[in-house]
Design an enzyme around this catalytic site. Structure first.
Site, PDB file in Angstrom:
ATOM      1  N   ASP A  11      -4.635 -14.121   4.459  1.00  0.00           N
ATOM      2  CA  ASP A  11      -4.685 -13.319   3.293  1.00  0.00           C
ATOM      3  C   ASP A  11      -3.065 -12.810   3.332  1.00  0.00           C
ATOM      4  O   ASP A  11      -2.393 -13.064   4.275  1.00  0.00           O
ATOM      5  CB  ASP A  11      -5.568 -11.959   3.599  1.00  0.00           C
ATOM      6  CG  ASP A  11      -5.385 -10.975   2.293  1.00  0.00           C
ATOM      7  OD1 ASP A  11      -5.565 -11.457   1.334  1.00  0.00           O
ATOM      8  OD2 ASP A  11      -5.310  -9.816   2.736  1.00  0.00           O
ATOM      9  N   ASP A  13      -1.404  -9.742   1.172  1.00  0.00           N
ATOM     10  CA  ASP A  13      -1.016  -8.296   1.111  1.00  0.00           C
ATOM     11  C   ASP A  13      -1.756  -7.585   2.529  1.00  0.00           C
ATOM     12  O   ASP A  13      -3.267  -7.761   2.387  1.00  0.00           O
ATOM     13  CB  ASP A  13      -1.460  -7.577  -0.352  1.00  0.00           C
ATOM     14  CG  ASP A  13      -0.707  -8.068  -1.458  1.00  0.00           C
ATOM     15  OD1 ASP A  13      -0.200  -7.272  -2.104  1.00  0.00           O
ATOM     16  OD2 ASP A  13      -0.854  -9.153  -1.610  1.00  0.00           O
TER      17      ASP A  13
END
Length: 225
Positions: A11, A13
């Protein structure tokens, strides 16, 4: 014999990049424009992984049905586009991890719910865009996480098997997406997680408290040094 590691997906952020400082500036700028008091970085960090809508709702103490929401949300995105890569940096340990993966010829990629409009400039600003073997945003798929489609697309682009791929994320939807794709998962406990959330309830395969723990974990799991 240890299971092969064909690729590592992340992922963005809260997992690879600490984007909270830039979002913090943007949200407080928006609050100031509305004549309201700023929020703390610690407060905002808990909401970043839930996206811009969640940050607006938390900062202004409203929900998406509020008559002000759409205007505030659009203004926030406009401000963020101007402030994408000012204070954003990789979490401590990520740069070393990516170097190590590349040294072992293990491709890595990004699978994020952050739109391409914002993902590409941030990745380019940190000189990561051309190092990643795959970058999947919601723009590229029909279903976003927690659906496994984005992870399957990344595997197709890289040419790896999902069962030999690892996914790292700081939200329960990341772990669910990884599990539904048949991947091993790592829950990033250092990410943007609500203080009341018990990440051990996510049923990830592994958990880390800081990004610098990922490399030694992979060294212990796979025949890589």
């Amino acid at each position: 014999m240890s299971q092969p590691l064909e690729a590592v997906l992340f992922d963005l952020d809260g997992t690879v990049l600490d984007t909270a400082p830039d979002f913090h500036w943007v949200v407080n700028q928006l609050l100031a424009e509305e004549g309201l008091e700023p929020v703390s970085l610690e407060f905002l960090r808990e909401h970043v992984s839930n996206g811009a809508r969640a940050m607006v709702c938390a900062a202004f103490e409203i929900d998406i049905t509020d008559s002000r929401f759409t205007t505030l949300h659009q203004r926030m995105l406009s401000l963020y586009l101007q402030h994408l890569d000012v204070d954003t940096i990789p979490f401590q340990g990520i740069s070393d991890l990516l170097d190590w993966l590349e040294q072992h010829q293990v491709p890595w990629g990004i699978v994020t719910n952050k739109p391409e409009l914002y993902t590409t400039p941030v990745m380019e600003g940190l000189n990561l865009q051309h190092r990643a073997s795959s970058i999947i945003c919601p723009d590229h798929v029909t279903e976003r996480k927690p659906h496994p489609e984005p992870l399957f697309l990344a595997c197709t682009q890289i040419g790896c098997l999902p069962e030999n791929t690892l996914y790292v994320g700081d939200h329960i939807r990341d772990i669910e997406s990884g599990r539904r794709a048949g991947m091993k998962t790592i829950a990033a406990g250092y990410g943007y997680i609500d203080a009341d959330t018990d990440i051990r309830s996510w049923a990830a395969d592994h958990y880390v408290d800081c990004a610098s723990e990922i490399k030694p974990l992979l060294q212990s799991l796979y025949a890589l040094q």
